[in-house]
Design a protein around this motif. Structure first.
Motif, PDB file in Angstrom:
ATOM      1  N   GLN A  55       0.822  -1.208   0.000  1.00 22.45           N
ATOM      2  CA  GLN A  55       0.000   0.000   0.000  1.00 22.45           C
ATOM      3  C   GLN A  55       0.856   1.258   0.000  1.00 22.45           C
ATOM      4  O   GLN A  55       0.611   2.206  -0.755  1.00 22.45           O
ATOM      5  N   ASN A  56       1.861   1.276   0.850  1.00 22.74           N
ATOM      6  CA  ASN A  56       2.723   2.455   0.933  1.00 22.74           C
ATOM      7  C   ASN A  56       3.618   2.585  -0.292  1.00 22.74           C
ATOM      8  O   ASN A  56       3.934   3.707  -0.722  1.00 22.74           O
ATOM      9  N   ALA A  57       4.023   1.447  -0.853  1.00 24.17           N
ATOM     10  CA  ALA A  57       4.845   1.494  -2.060  1.00 24.17           C
ATOM     11  C   ALA A  57       4.061   2.067  -3.237  1.00 24.17           C
ATOM     12  O   ALA A  57       4.602   2.823  -4.055  1.00 24.17           O
ATOM     13  N   ARG A 201       1.338   8.826   4.467  1.00 24.88           N
ATOM     14  CA  ARG A 201       1.457   7.570   3.725  1.00 24.88           C
ATOM     15  C   ARG A 201       2.800   7.539   3.016  1.00 24.88           C
ATOM     16  O   ARG A 201       3.512   8.538   2.938  1.00 24.88           O
ATOM     17  N   GLY A 202       3.135   6.379   2.479  1.00 27.59           N
ATOM     18  CA  GLY A 202       4.352   6.252   1.708  1.00 27.59           C
ATOM     19  C   GLY A 202       5.441   5.491   2.457  1.00 27.59           C
ATOM     20  O   GLY A 202       5.377   5.295   3.677  1.00 27.59           O
ATOM     21  N   LEU A 203       6.450   5.059   1.710  1.00 22.56           N
ATOM     22  CA  LEU A 203       7.534   4.288   2.304  1.00 22.56           C
ATOM     23  C   LEU A 203       8.351   5.112   3.289  1.00 22.56           C
ATOM     24  O   LEU A 203       8.824   4.591   4.299  1.00 22.56           O
ATOM     25  N   LEU A 223      12.994   0.120   3.072  1.00 22.65           N
ATOM     26  CA  LEU A 223      14.134   0.589   2.290  1.00 22.65           C
ATOM     27  C   LEU A 223      14.438  -0.362   1.131  1.00 22.65           C
ATOM     28  O   LEU A 223      14.778   0.081   0.025  1.00 22.65           O
ATOM     29  N   VAL A 224      14.290  -1.657   1.365  1.00 25.97           N
ATOM     30  CA  VAL A 224      14.495  -2.645   0.302  1.00 25.97           C
ATOM     31  C   VAL A 224      13.465  -2.460  -0.810  1.00 25.97           C
ATOM     32  O   VAL A 224      13.796  -2.530  -2.000  1.00 25.97           O
ATOM     33  N   VAL A 225      12.223  -2.204  -0.441  1.00 29.61           N
ATOM     34  CA  VAL A 225      11.178  -1.982  -1.446  1.00 29.61           C
ATOM     35  C   VAL A 225      11.484  -0.734  -2.267  1.00 29.61           C
ATOM     36  O   VAL A 225      11.326  -0.720  -3.498  1.00 29.61           O
ATOM     37  N   LEU A 226      11.946   0.322  -1.597  1.00 29.86           N
ATOM     38  CA  LEU A 226      12.306   1.542  -2.321  1.00 29.86           C
ATOM     39  C   LEU A 226      13.484   1.281  -3.262  1.00 29.86           C
ATOM     40  O   LEU A 226      13.507   1.789  -4.393  1.00 29.86           O
ATOM     41  N   SER A 230      13.661   1.759  -7.306  1.00 31.93           N
ATOM     42  CA  SER A 230      14.733   2.461  -8.010  1.00 31.93           C
ATOM     43  C   SER A 230      15.338   1.584  -9.096  1.00 31.93           C
ATOM     44  O   SER A 230      15.663   2.062 -10.194  1.00 31.93           O
ATOM     45  N   LEU A 231      15.484   0.300  -8.795  1.00 32.17           N
ATOM     46  CA  LEU A 231      16.044  -0.628  -9.775  1.00 32.17           C
ATOM     47  C   LEU A 231      15.134  -0.755 -10.992  1.00 32.17           C
ATOM     48  O   LEU A 231      15.613  -0.812 -12.134  1.00 32.17           O
ATOM     49  N   VAL A 232      13.834  -0.778 -10.766  1.00 32.21           N
ATOM     50  CA  VAL A 232      12.889  -0.844 -11.881  1.00 32.21           C
ATOM     51  C   VAL A 232      13.039   0.384 -12.782  1.00 32.21           C
ATOM     52  O   VAL A 232      13.066   0.270 -14.022  1.00 32.21           O
ATOM     53  N   LEU A 233      13.157   1.555 -12.180  1.00 35.17           N
ATOM     54  CA  LEU A 233      13.342   2.776 -12.964  1.00 35.17           C
ATOM     55  C   LEU A 233      14.636   2.723 -13.758  1.00 35.17           C
ATOM     56  O   LEU A 233      14.683   3.120 -14.926  1.00 35.17           O
TER      57      LEU A 233
END
Length: 250
Positions: A55-57, A201-203, A223-226, A230-233
């Protein structure tokens, strides 16, 4: 495809090595879990709080996508405007130089004060952080048209606008890619800063809440999700760079 497979394999090996070093540091140093949890505890936190992290991601990813979109559009428009108009270069270029010297992260509290704790303040913060590298990198490349192409444009009697559209912009694609590479690095940092300053809300908000409650593993999980975002971008930008290379823009 073999080259892509090699890069994936190399990335997997690097990730495994980083996890091993992390676990080794935790084991040998005897650091308490509430200060530095091991990879296994973080993985457990990821599984136990998957819905909360998702949800936050989504909220952070939405802010990041909109902020990047605004930053890219404004950056490209500014670079093109500076290329087309000497008056604009005279007026705006010094402002860009000065603005880049001011840490945008320091403006996040002011932006939050003006726009509130919702999405607009986060979008503006991200747009400001990503706007400058895109505008600067693209403008520098737009102004670096090879002499041969410039002579060809003059011989054809092309206007400044047609020269920019047909010659300078295709030639400047590498500059845009360079700006995007910087933007996707700074963008997630801007998300964190904006959500740390003020958000519900948010990471970044989740990290603050987890830290306040002593849930360090959850904080690392966010932090891992963030980092994954970043890796996806980064993968998207690299795919764009390869597409541009196939089109002979790079």
């Amino acid at each position: 495809m073999p080259f892509a497979g090699h890069r994936v394999w190399r990335g997997a090996v690097s990730f495994a090595l980083a996890m091993a070093i992390w676990q080794l540091v935790v084991t040998l140093s005897g650091v308490p879990r509430f200060i530095l949890p091991g990879p296994w505890l973080v993985l457990q936190a990821l599984g136990a709080n998957a819905a909360l992290l998702w949800q936050n991601a989504l909220w952070s990813a939405g802010n990041l996508a909109l902020g990047l979109g605004v930053g890219i559009i404004l950056g490209v428009e500014t670079a093109v405007l500076l290329t087309l108009s000497r008056r604009a270069r005279w007026l705006l270029r010094p402002m860009l130089v000065v603005a880049q010297a001011v840490p945008v992260f320091a403006l996040a509290p002011v932006i939050t004060l003006w726009l509130g704790y919702g999405m607009p303040s986060k979008i503006v913060t991200i747009a400001l952080v990503t706007y400058f590298p895109i505008a600067s990198a693209l403008f520098d490349r737009l102004m670096a048209l090879p002499p041969g192409l410039s002579d060809l444009s003059r011989l054809a009697g092309a206007s400044r606008w047609r020269e920019t559209l047909l010659l300078r912009l295709p030639h400047a694609v590498p500059g845009l890619i360079s700006g995007l590479r910087l933007a996707v690095v700074y963008g997630p940092l801007a998300v964190l800063i904006g959500e740390w300053v003020g958000s519900s809300r948010g990471l970044g908000h989740l990290m603050l809440m987890a830290n306040g409650r002593g849930q360090t593993a959850l904080m690392f999980a966010a932090l891992v999700v963030l980092a994954a975002l970043s890796l996806v971008l980064w993968v998207v930008v690299e795919a764009l760079a390869r597409w541009a290379a196939r089109r002979s823009y790079i």
